[in-house]
Write a protein that holds these residues in place. Structure first.
Motif, PDB file in Angstrom:
ATOM      1  N   ALA A  35       0.844  -1.195   0.000  1.00 27.89           N
ATOM      2  CA  ALA A  35       0.000   0.000   0.000  1.00 27.89           C
ATOM      3  C   ALA A  35       0.877   1.242   0.000  1.00 27.89           C
ATOM      4  O   ALA A  35       1.979   1.240   0.553  1.00 27.89           O
ATOM      5  CB  ALA A  35      -0.909   0.012   1.215  1.00 27.89           C
ATOM      6  N   TRP A  36       0.380   2.266  -0.650  1.00 26.92           N
ATOM      7  CA  TRP A  36       1.003   3.593  -0.585  1.00 26.92           C
ATOM      8  C   TRP A  36       0.072   4.504   0.222  1.00 26.92           C
ATOM      9  O   TRP A  36      -1.139   4.540  -0.017  1.00 26.92           O
ATOM     10  CB  TRP A  36       1.200   4.179  -1.977  1.00 26.92           C
ATOM     11  CG  TRP A  36       2.326   3.575  -2.745  1.00 26.92           C
ATOM     12  CD1 TRP A  36       2.267   2.549  -3.641  1.00 26.92           C
ATOM     13  CD2 TRP A  36       3.697   3.974  -2.687  1.00 26.92           C
ATOM     14  NE1 TRP A  36       3.512   2.272  -4.137  1.00 26.92           N
ATOM     15  CE2 TRP A  36       4.412   3.134  -3.581  1.00 26.92           C
ATOM     16  CE3 TRP A  36       4.406   4.953  -1.992  1.00 26.92           C
ATOM     17  CZ2 TRP A  36       5.792   3.252  -3.784  1.00 26.92           C
ATOM     18  CZ3 TRP A  36       5.770   5.072  -2.199  1.00 26.92           C
ATOM     19  CH2 TRP A  36       6.453   4.231  -3.087  1.00 26.92           C
ATOM     20  N   PHE A  37       0.677   5.235   1.142  1.00 25.54           N
ATOM     21  CA  PHE A  37      -0.023   6.225   1.937  1.00 25.54           C
ATOM     22  C   PHE A  37       0.659   7.574   1.748  1.00 25.54           C
ATOM     23  O   PHE A  37       1.802   7.644   1.322  1.00 25.54           O
ATOM     24  CB  PHE A  37       0.016   5.846   3.423  1.00 25.54           C
ATOM     25  CG  PHE A  37      -0.710   4.582   3.762  1.00 25.54           C
ATOM     26  CD1 PHE A  37      -0.061   3.361   3.686  1.00 25.54           C
ATOM     27  CD2 PHE A  37      -2.034   4.609   4.173  1.00 25.54           C
ATOM     28  CE1 PHE A  37      -0.726   2.177   4.008  1.00 25.54           C
ATOM     29  CE2 PHE A  37      -2.703   3.434   4.491  1.00 25.54           C
ATOM     30  CZ  PHE A  37      -2.044   2.219   4.409  1.00 25.54           C
ATOM     31  N   ARG A  38      -0.041   8.628   2.105  1.00 23.40           N
ATOM     32  CA  ARG A  38       0.596   9.941   2.103  1.00 23.40           C
ATOM     33  C   ARG A  38       0.076  10.745   3.290  1.00 23.40           C
ATOM     34  O   ARG A  38      -1.028  10.517   3.777  1.00 23.40           O
ATOM     35  CB  ARG A  38       0.329  10.683   0.789  1.00 23.40           C
ATOM     36  CG  ARG A  38      -1.126  11.069   0.535  1.00 23.40           C
ATOM     37  CD  ARG A  38      -1.267  11.665  -0.859  1.00 23.40           C
ATOM     38  NE  ARG A  38      -2.640  12.071  -1.145  1.00 23.40           N
ATOM     39  CZ  ARG A  38      -3.057  12.508  -2.327  1.00 23.40           C
ATOM     40  NH1 ARG A  38      -2.197  12.599  -3.350  1.00 23.40           N
ATOM     41  NH2 ARG A  38      -4.318  12.867  -2.506  1.00 23.40           N
ATOM     42  N   GLN A  39       0.900  11.682   3.721  1.00 25.33           N
ATOM     43  CA  GLN A  39       0.512  12.551   4.823  1.00 25.33           C
ATOM     44  C   GLN A  39       1.078  13.936   4.592  1.00 25.33           C
ATOM     45  O   GLN A  39       2.297  14.101   4.454  1.00 25.33           O
ATOM     46  CB  GLN A  39       0.986  11.992   6.166  1.00 25.33           C
ATOM     47  CG  GLN A  39       0.430  12.755   7.352  1.00 25.33           C
ATOM     48  CD  GLN A  39       0.608  12.012   8.659  1.00 25.33           C
ATOM     49  OE1 GLN A  39       1.446  11.132   8.785  1.00 25.33           O
ATOM     50  NE2 GLN A  39      -0.198  12.359   9.646  1.00 25.33           N
ATOM     51  N   GLU A  46      -3.426   9.442   4.651  1.00 27.45           N
ATOM     52  CA  GLU A  46      -4.436   9.052   3.673  1.00 27.45           C
ATOM     53  C   GLU A  46      -3.949   7.859   2.874  1.00 27.45           C
ATOM     54  O   GLU A  46      -2.815   7.863   2.384  1.00 27.45           O
ATOM     55  CB  GLU A  46      -4.720  10.224   2.731  1.00 27.45           C
ATOM     56  CG  GLU A  46      -5.652   9.908   1.575  1.00 27.45           C
ATOM     57  CD  GLU A  46      -5.715  11.027   0.554  1.00 27.45           C
ATOM     58  OE1 GLU A  46      -6.643  11.021  -0.272  1.00 27.45           O
ATOM     59  OE2 GLU A  46      -4.838  11.906   0.562  1.00 27.45           O
ATOM     60  N   GLY A  47      -4.774   6.855   2.725  1.00 26.19           N
ATOM     61  CA  GLY A  47      -4.452   5.733   1.854  1.00 26.19           C
ATOM     62  C   GLY A  47      -4.587   6.156   0.411  1.00 26.19           C
ATOM     63  O   GLY A  47      -5.603   6.738   0.034  1.00 26.19           O
ATOM     64  N   VAL A  48      -3.586   5.864  -0.396  1.00 26.08           N
ATOM     65  CA  VAL A  48      -3.564   6.308  -1.786  1.00 26.08           C
ATOM     66  C   VAL A  48      -3.891   5.171  -2.744  1.00 26.08           C
ATOM     67  O   VAL A  48      -4.743   5.304  -3.610  1.00 26.08           O
ATOM     68  CB  VAL A  48      -2.191   6.903  -2.133  1.00 26.08           C
ATOM     69  CG1 VAL A  48      -2.107   7.266  -3.609  1.00 26.08           C
ATOM     70  CG2 VAL A  48      -1.912   8.124  -1.265  1.00 26.08           C
ATOM     71  N   SER A  49      -3.182   4.057  -2.564  1.00 20.64           N
ATOM     72  CA  SER A  49      -3.358   2.966  -3.512  1.00 20.64           C
ATOM     73  C   SER A  49      -2.837   1.672  -2.905  1.00 20.64           C
ATOM     74  O   SER A  49      -1.998   1.698  -1.999  1.00 20.64           O
ATOM     75  CB  SER A  49      -2.599   3.267  -4.814  1.00 20.64           C
ATOM     76  OG  SER A  49      -2.803   2.250  -5.772  1.00 20.64           O
ATOM     77  N   ALA A  61      -7.552   5.557  -4.117  1.00 11.68           N
ATOM     78  CA  ALA A  61      -8.401   6.576  -3.519  1.00 11.68           C
ATOM     79  C   ALA A  61      -9.052   7.382  -4.643  1.00 11.68           C
ATOM     80  O   ALA A  61      -8.454   7.565  -5.722  1.00 11.68           O
ATOM     81  CB  ALA A  61      -7.567   7.497  -2.633  1.00 11.68           C
ATOM     82  N   SER A  62     -10.241   7.875  -4.396  1.00 12.97           N
ATOM     83  CA  SER A  62     -10.963   8.605  -5.439  1.00 12.97           C
ATOM     84  C   SER A  62     -10.196   9.851  -5.891  1.00 12.97           C
ATOM     85  O   SER A  62     -10.293  10.269  -7.042  1.00 12.97           O
ATOM     86  CB  SER A  62     -12.351   8.997  -4.949  1.00 12.97           C
ATOM     87  OG  SER A  62     -12.267   9.768  -3.764  1.00 12.97           O
TER      88      SER A  62
END
Length: 133
Positions: A35-39, A46-49, A61-62
């Protein structure tokens, strides 16, 4: 040393592209979903993909659907996040994480907010993405 290392971040203008890499060392990613997340500063993570261990199932993510593409490469033990048409709101520290399991359902739900940080076996140190003119 067992670790995930991200790379590929940087400063890019709006509309530009970047490709992030997440490489595992000391272990194989074959049995992990990624998983890729970003902050961003002052915001929640936030979960990205996400992508299943097989690579057959992905989720986005939308906010990034249609612009980001997640993939993985067995030979290099690496996962990628291709980001196109970047926007200022994509500015954040990006992290990859490895979740144990080969279920396709995991690949679909990994960024749905139902897993805690401790559920992941490994986290990378992050790579900064800044989108600005």
């Amino acid at each position: 040393q067992l670790q995930l290392v991200e790379s590929g971040g940087g400063l890019v203008q709006p509309g530009g592209s970047l490709r992030l890499s997440c490489t595992a060392s000391g272990f194989t990613l074959d049995y992990h979903a990624i998983a890729w997340f970003r902050q961003a500063p002052g915001r929640e993570r936030e979960g990205v993909s996400s992508i299943s261990a097989s690579g057959h199932t992905t989720n986005y993510a939308s906010s990034v659907k249609g612009r980001f593409t997640i993939s993985r490469e067995k030979e290099t033990n690496t996962a990628y996040l291709e980001m196109k048409n970047l926007k200022p709101e994509d500015t954040a520290m990006y992290y990859c994480a490895a979740f144990p399991g080969t279920s396709e359902v995991v690949g679909k739900t990994l960024v749905a907010g139902i897993y805690a940080s401790d559920d992941f076996d490994y986290w990378g140190q992050g790579t900064q993405v800044t989108v600005s003119s």
